[in-house]
Motif scaffolding. Structure first.
Motif, PDB file in Angstrom:
ATOM      1  N   VAL A 236      29.660 -17.023 -23.478  1.00  0.00           N
ATOM      2  CA  VAL A 236      29.913 -16.292 -22.874  1.00  0.00           C
ATOM      3  C   VAL A 236      31.033 -16.656 -21.494  1.00  0.00           C
ATOM      4  O   VAL A 236      30.807 -17.585 -20.913  1.00  0.00           O
ATOM      5  N   LEU A 237      31.952 -15.645 -21.349  1.00  0.00           N
ATOM      6  CA  LEU A 237      32.835 -15.905 -20.250  1.00  0.00           C
ATOM      7  C   LEU A 237      32.627 -14.791 -19.199  1.00  0.00           C
ATOM      8  O   LEU A 237      32.346 -13.807 -19.472  1.00  0.00           O
ATOM      9  N   VAL A 238      32.498 -15.449 -17.840  1.00  0.00           N
ATOM     10  CA  VAL A 238      32.204 -14.681 -16.736  1.00  0.00           C
ATOM     11  C   VAL A 238      33.764 -14.766 -16.060  1.00  0.00           C
ATOM     12  O   VAL A 238      34.122 -16.005 -15.393  1.00  0.00           O
ATOM     13  N   HIS A 239      34.333 -13.520 -16.120  1.00  0.00           N
ATOM     14  CA  HIS A 239      35.768 -13.758 -15.568  1.00  0.00           C
ATOM     15  C   HIS A 239      35.816 -13.166 -14.038  1.00  0.00           C
ATOM     16  O   HIS A 239      35.606 -11.913 -13.974  1.00  0.00           O
ATOM     17  N   LEU A 240      36.380 -13.919 -13.240  1.00  0.00           N
ATOM     18  CA  LEU A 240      36.348 -13.575 -11.715  1.00  0.00           C
ATOM     19  C   LEU A 240      37.692 -13.106 -11.244  1.00  0.00           C
ATOM     20  O   LEU A 240      38.413 -13.688 -11.583  1.00  0.00           O
ATOM     21  N   VAL A 275      33.997  -9.495 -13.355  1.00  0.00           N
ATOM     22  CA  VAL A 275      33.527  -9.442 -12.021  1.00  0.00           C
ATOM     23  C   VAL A 275      34.682  -9.306 -11.112  1.00  0.00           C
ATOM     24  O   VAL A 275      35.513 -10.292 -11.019  1.00  0.00           O
ATOM     25  N   LEU A 276      34.538  -8.526 -10.494  1.00  0.00           N
ATOM     26  CA  LEU A 276      35.440  -8.268  -9.106  1.00  0.00           C
ATOM     27  C   LEU A 276      34.873  -9.003  -8.117  1.00  0.00           C
ATOM     28  O   LEU A 276      33.592  -8.478  -7.649  1.00  0.00           O
ATOM     29  N   SER A 277      35.361 -10.016  -7.570  1.00  0.00           N
ATOM     30  CA  SER A 277      34.796 -10.942  -6.410  1.00  0.00           C
ATOM     31  C   SER A 277      35.146 -10.665  -5.018  1.00  0.00           C
ATOM     32  O   SER A 277      35.968  -9.592  -4.906  1.00  0.00           O
TER      33      SER A 277
END
Ligand SMILES: Nc1nc2c(ncn2[C@@H]2O[C@H](COP(=O)(O)OP(=O)(O)OP(=O)(O)O)[C@@H](O)[C@H]2O)c(=O)[nH]1
Ligand SMILES: [Mg+2]
Length: 428
Positions: A236-240, A275-277
């Motif tokens: 899985v990719l967690v894209h920030l 994900v909006l950081s």
């Protein structure tokens, strides 16, 4: 420096020589042969060791040689087998081995014998026959397998944190795992992938913080391209995407997605959490506006907004990562041979060169013949041709396997020279 490639030379131990010996006892006037066999050489074995982080230690010493087998001794004592040489590599190491062999070391403790030791030689006792009561020759041990092999490490992580430099990836890793990556307000703070684990009491997940990707990363810009390969094995990719005054999540997203696709290993098809950081940098209303804008421009995509500084949205993100990983079908690249039993188990494998059966006879010149073929070469390699008994044994064997007939057919006459490998001798 993080080293994810290495080229090393491996060499199995040489087999020990067999020995010529005769029994000596006070009341036995002429004892029979009792020369023991040489031991087999040790293997070079790669072992998957989770305490190894990268392949850096491979660069310190590039040559890895296993121990040779002990020589045989009188009184039927066989030589000891040479010890294996153990080389520890991190999980996720793949090996392009000798003669096109391929290994994938995934499970802790998994082993791959990359260079088998050579066979030990037989002692003279083994050459006793009704017509040969006192053999005065023995075989030499054979060399082990050897050559250069290529190692490559692709980190094994369940989820990979990706995004532009400064997106807050390391801050997130530090927040949700016990890893302590460097965090700073300039790009390219993280120079090598860093792993951390998250635990929900039942399951454990490995998270990889990948150095920031920039436009052209797949072609070599920045640092990211070197590390895109590590993303290949994530499920899985967690894209920030960074929020804040003047940031553009959409543009950032497009750049990174482009690089994933350009890498060419299907990374763009991995499941992804957006994900909006740094949500603390905007008023709550503006964060909602950003989320709405995202849903509008990416129908079906449900982004999360988090702050590693305040902890807002972090629990929801951790839950979402667990669910995404559980639901993700492992890709081919992610599992390698991980499914089921490790393929390469530890049993000792002695190097018996393949295809020892056939041979060819060529007339090189008047009175000179060359024999090629691994079986014949091994036979000759194992005997001391200066020893007349060994030579006549060899002649008999060459008769038996049809080499002498083939020589005759090629025009060989008694007394002509025969060449095998690096040896040359006259055959009667
Ligand atoms: N206010 C605020 N600042 C943050 C947050 N997360 C990260 N930062 C800051 O953003 C800067 C970059 O954070 P890093 O975590 O180093 O970013 P990165 O994505 O790992 O960057 P690279 O390693 O260069 O790719 C640092 O100054 C952090 O303190 C956040 O949630 N809120
Ligand atoms: Mg970082």
């Amino acid at each position: 420096m993080f080293h994810d490639r290495a080229r090393i030379f491996v060499e199995g131990g040489r087999g020990g020589d067999g020995v010529v010996s005769f029994r000596r006892e006070a009341h036995v006037p002429r004892g029979g042969p009792d020369g023991g066999d040489g031991g087999h050489g040790g293997d070079v074995v790669l072992v998957c060791d989770p305490s190894r982080r990268d392949l850096a230690s491979m660069r310190i010493a590039a040559h890895h040689r296993a121990e040779r087998g002990g020589h045989g001794q009188g009184a039927n004592k066989h030589g000891a087998r040479g010890s294996d040489l153990i080389v520890r590599v991190p999980p996720g190491t793949t090996v392009d081995g000798l003669d096109g062999e391929y290994f994938d070391l995934v499970e802790p403790g998994q082993r791959a014998a990359v260079a088998a030791g050579g066979l030990g030689g037989h002692g003279n006792k083994r050459f006793t026959a009704s017509t040969r009561q006192t053999p005065r020759f023995a075989e030499k041990g054979l060399p082990g397998r050897s050559g250069w092999i290529e190692l490559r490490l692709r980190l094994l992580a369940d989820a990979g944190l990706i995004g532009l430099p400064n997106a807050g990836k390391s801050s997130l890793l530090a927040r949700i795992t016990r890893a302590a990556p460097k965090v700073a307000d300039y790009p390219f703070t993280t120079l090598a992938p860093i792993l951390g684990t998250i635990d929900d009491g039942e399951r454990q997940l490995v998270l990889a913080d990948i150095p920031g990707l920039i436009e052209g990363a797949a072609e070599g810009a920045g640092l990211g391209h070197e590390f895109l390969a590590h993303v290949e094995r994530c499920r899985v990719l967690v894209h920030l995407l960074e929020l804040g005054p003047g940031t553009d999540p959409d543009a950032a997203y497009t750049v990174v997605r482009g690089e994933l696709a350009a890498h060419g290993a299907g990374l763009e098809r991995l499941p992804e959490l957006v994900v909006l950081s740094k949500r603390d940098l905007l008023p709550a209303e503006d964060v909602e506006l950003e989320l709405d804008a995202w849903r509008q421009s990416h129908p079906g995509s449900e982004p999360l907004a988090i702050s590693s500084a305040t902890g807002a949205g972090i629990d929801a993100l951790v839950g979402a990562i667990f669910r995404a990983v559980a639901g993700a079908v492992p890709t081919e690249a992610a599992t390698g041979s991980a499914a089921g039993e490790p393929e390469f188990e530890s049993e000792h494998r002695v190097y018996r060169p393949q295809g020892t059966g056939g041979f060819d006879v060529i007339k090189v010149d008047e009175g000179i013949f060359e024999i090629t073929g691994r079986g014949v070469e091994m036979l000759v390699e194992r005997h001391d041709l200066a020893n007349p008994e060994a030579l006549s044994y060899l002649e008999r064997r060459l008769h038996e396997i049809g080499v002498v007939k083939a020589l005759r057919d090629a025009g060989f006459e008694s007394g002509d020279e025969v060449r095998v490998g690096e040896q040359a001798f006259e055959l009667e």
